[in-house]
Design a protein around this motif. Structure first.
Motif, PDB file in Angstrom:
ATOM      1  N   UNK A  77       1.026  -1.144  -0.023  1.00 49.67           N
ATOM      2  CA  UNK A  77       0.081   0.068   0.063  1.00 49.67           C
ATOM      3  C   UNK A  77       0.989   1.310  -0.102  1.00 49.67           C
ATOM      4  N   UNK A  78       0.597   2.245  -0.837  1.00 49.32           N
ATOM      5  CA  UNK A  78       1.314   3.554  -0.764  1.00 49.32           C
ATOM      6  C   UNK A  78       0.589   4.367  -0.845  1.00 49.32           C
ATOM      7  N   UNK A  79       1.158   5.613  -0.247  1.00 44.00           N
ATOM      8  CA  UNK A  79       0.386   6.869   0.064  1.00 44.00           C
ATOM      9  C   UNK A  79       1.419   8.044  -0.009  1.00 44.00           C
ATOM     10  N   UNK A  80       0.897   9.033  -0.051  1.00 48.04           N
ATOM     11  CA  UNK A  80       1.771  10.328  -0.041  1.00 48.04           C
ATOM     12  C   UNK A  80       1.287  11.251  -1.425  1.00 48.04           C
ATOM     13  N   UNK A  81       2.206  12.140  -1.606  1.00 49.98           N
ATOM     14  CA  UNK A  81       1.984  12.939  -2.694  1.00 49.98           C
ATOM     15  C   UNK A  81       2.682  12.458  -4.097  1.00 49.98           C
ATOM     16  N   UNK A  82       1.487  11.994  -4.674  1.00 50.03           N
ATOM     17  CA  UNK A  82       2.018  11.279  -6.021  1.00 50.03           C
ATOM     18  C   UNK A  82       1.241  11.922  -7.331  1.00 50.03           C
ATOM     19  N   UNK A  83       1.962  12.585  -8.090  1.00 51.78           N
ATOM     20  CA  UNK A  83       1.435  13.206  -9.243  1.00 51.78           C
ATOM     21  C   UNK A  83       1.062  12.166 -10.103  1.00 51.78           C
ATOM     22  N   UNK A  84       1.869  11.267 -10.497  1.00 54.40           N
ATOM     23  CA  UNK A  84       1.764  10.319 -11.482  1.00 54.40           C
ATOM     24  C   UNK A  84       2.711   9.070 -11.280  1.00 54.40           C
ATOM     25  N   UNK A  85       2.107   7.595 -11.334  1.00 50.37           N
ATOM     26  CA  UNK A  85       2.895   6.554 -11.178  1.00 50.37           C
ATOM     27  C   UNK A  85       3.159   5.908 -12.648  1.00 50.37           C
ATOM     28  N   UNK A  86       4.453   5.980 -12.710  1.00 49.31           N
ATOM     29  CA  UNK A  86       4.864   5.251 -14.197  1.00 49.31           C
ATOM     30  C   UNK A  86       4.868   3.569 -14.117  1.00 49.31           C
ATOM     31  N   UNK A  87       5.452   3.251 -12.931  1.00 53.76           N
ATOM     32  CA  UNK A  87       5.626   1.716 -12.741  1.00 53.76           C
ATOM     33  C   UNK A  87       5.713   1.310 -11.529  1.00 53.76           C
ATOM     34  N   UNK A  88       5.052   0.078 -11.245  1.00 51.81           N
ATOM     35  CA  UNK A  88       5.235  -0.499  -9.829  1.00 51.81           C
ATOM     36  C   UNK A  88       5.953  -1.900 -10.046  1.00 51.81           C
ATOM     37  N   UNK A  89       6.489  -2.381  -9.044  1.00 54.86           N
ATOM     38  CA  UNK A  89       7.177  -3.724  -9.222  1.00 54.86           C
ATOM     39  C   UNK A  89       7.404  -4.504  -8.000  1.00 54.86           C
ATOM     40  N   UNK A  90       7.625  -5.670  -8.071  1.00 53.01           N
ATOM     41  CA  UNK A  90       8.128  -6.524  -6.860  1.00 53.01           C
ATOM     42  C   UNK A  90       9.855  -6.961  -7.043  1.00 53.01           C
ATOM     43  N   UNK A  91      10.566  -6.811  -6.184  1.00 51.29           N
ATOM     44  CA  UNK A  91      12.003  -7.325  -6.354  1.00 51.29           C
ATOM     45  C   UNK A  91      12.064  -8.123  -5.108  1.00 51.29           C
ATOM     46  N   UNK A  92      13.233  -9.215  -5.359  1.00 57.10           N
ATOM     47  CA  UNK A  92      13.482  -9.747  -3.959  1.00 57.10           C
ATOM     48  C   UNK A  92      14.973 -10.002  -4.016  1.00 57.10           C
ATOM     49  N   UNK A  93      15.403 -10.415  -2.791  1.00 54.36           N
ATOM     50  CA  UNK A  93      16.961 -10.706  -2.448  1.00 54.36           C
ATOM     51  C   UNK A  93      16.887 -11.477  -1.362  1.00 54.36           C
ATOM     52  N   UNK A  94      17.712 -12.608  -1.836  1.00 54.70           N
ATOM     53  CA  UNK A  94      17.970 -13.721  -0.897  1.00 54.70           C
ATOM     54  C   UNK A  94      19.315 -13.682  -0.250  1.00 54.70           C
ATOM     55  N   UNK A  95      19.581 -14.246   0.749  1.00 50.46           N
ATOM     56  CA  UNK A  95      21.018 -13.996   1.525  1.00 50.46           C
ATOM     57  C   UNK A  95      22.091 -14.441   0.743  1.00 50.46           C
TER      58      UNK A  95
END
Length: 120
Positions: free
Chosen positions: A23-41
């Motif tokens: 969930x995102x919040x705040x002052x956002x004019x426009x969103x170009x992209x959203x994504x998920x990333x991961x990092x394993x040890x």
């Protein structure tokens, strides 16, 4: 200020499913992209899935056919449905949004990360 809060991580057995939400919040004019990333040890952070403002999606080869990214612009959330989970999916998963300002500058914002552990 833009804030992202992830939820939905946890421990699951191989073959199981989890759904991550950001969930995102705040002052956002426009969103170009959203994504998920991961990092394993011991590994570098890697892209899992992204979705653009037009709805185009992109997946890492390792998760194609098992993970699905979606967004709800009304609720200001981006989700990752993860099915047929494997032990190698174990990692800290973080969401990222790329926003554009009125002057067309782009900025990335990251969530704090949520642990996903796939183990029997």
């Amino acid at each position: 200020q833009v804030q992202l809060v992830e939820s939905g991580g946890g421990l699951v057995q191989p073959g199981g499913s989890l759904r991550l939400s950001c969930a995102f919040s705040g002052s956002i004019f426009s969103i170009n992209a959203m994504g998920w990333y991961r990092q394993a040890p011991g590994n570098q952070r890697e892209l899992v899935a992204t979705i653009t403002n037009s709805g185009s999606t992109r997946y890492a080869d390792s998760v194609k056919g098992r993970f699905t990214i979606s967004r709800d612009t009304t609720k200001k959330t981006v989700s990752l449905q993860m099915n047929s989970l494997k032990p190698e999916d174990t990692a800290v998963y973080s969401c990222k949004i790329t926003i554009a300002t009125m002057t067309l500058e782009e900025y990335d914002y990251w969530g704090q990360g949520t642990q996903v552990t796939v183990s029997s």
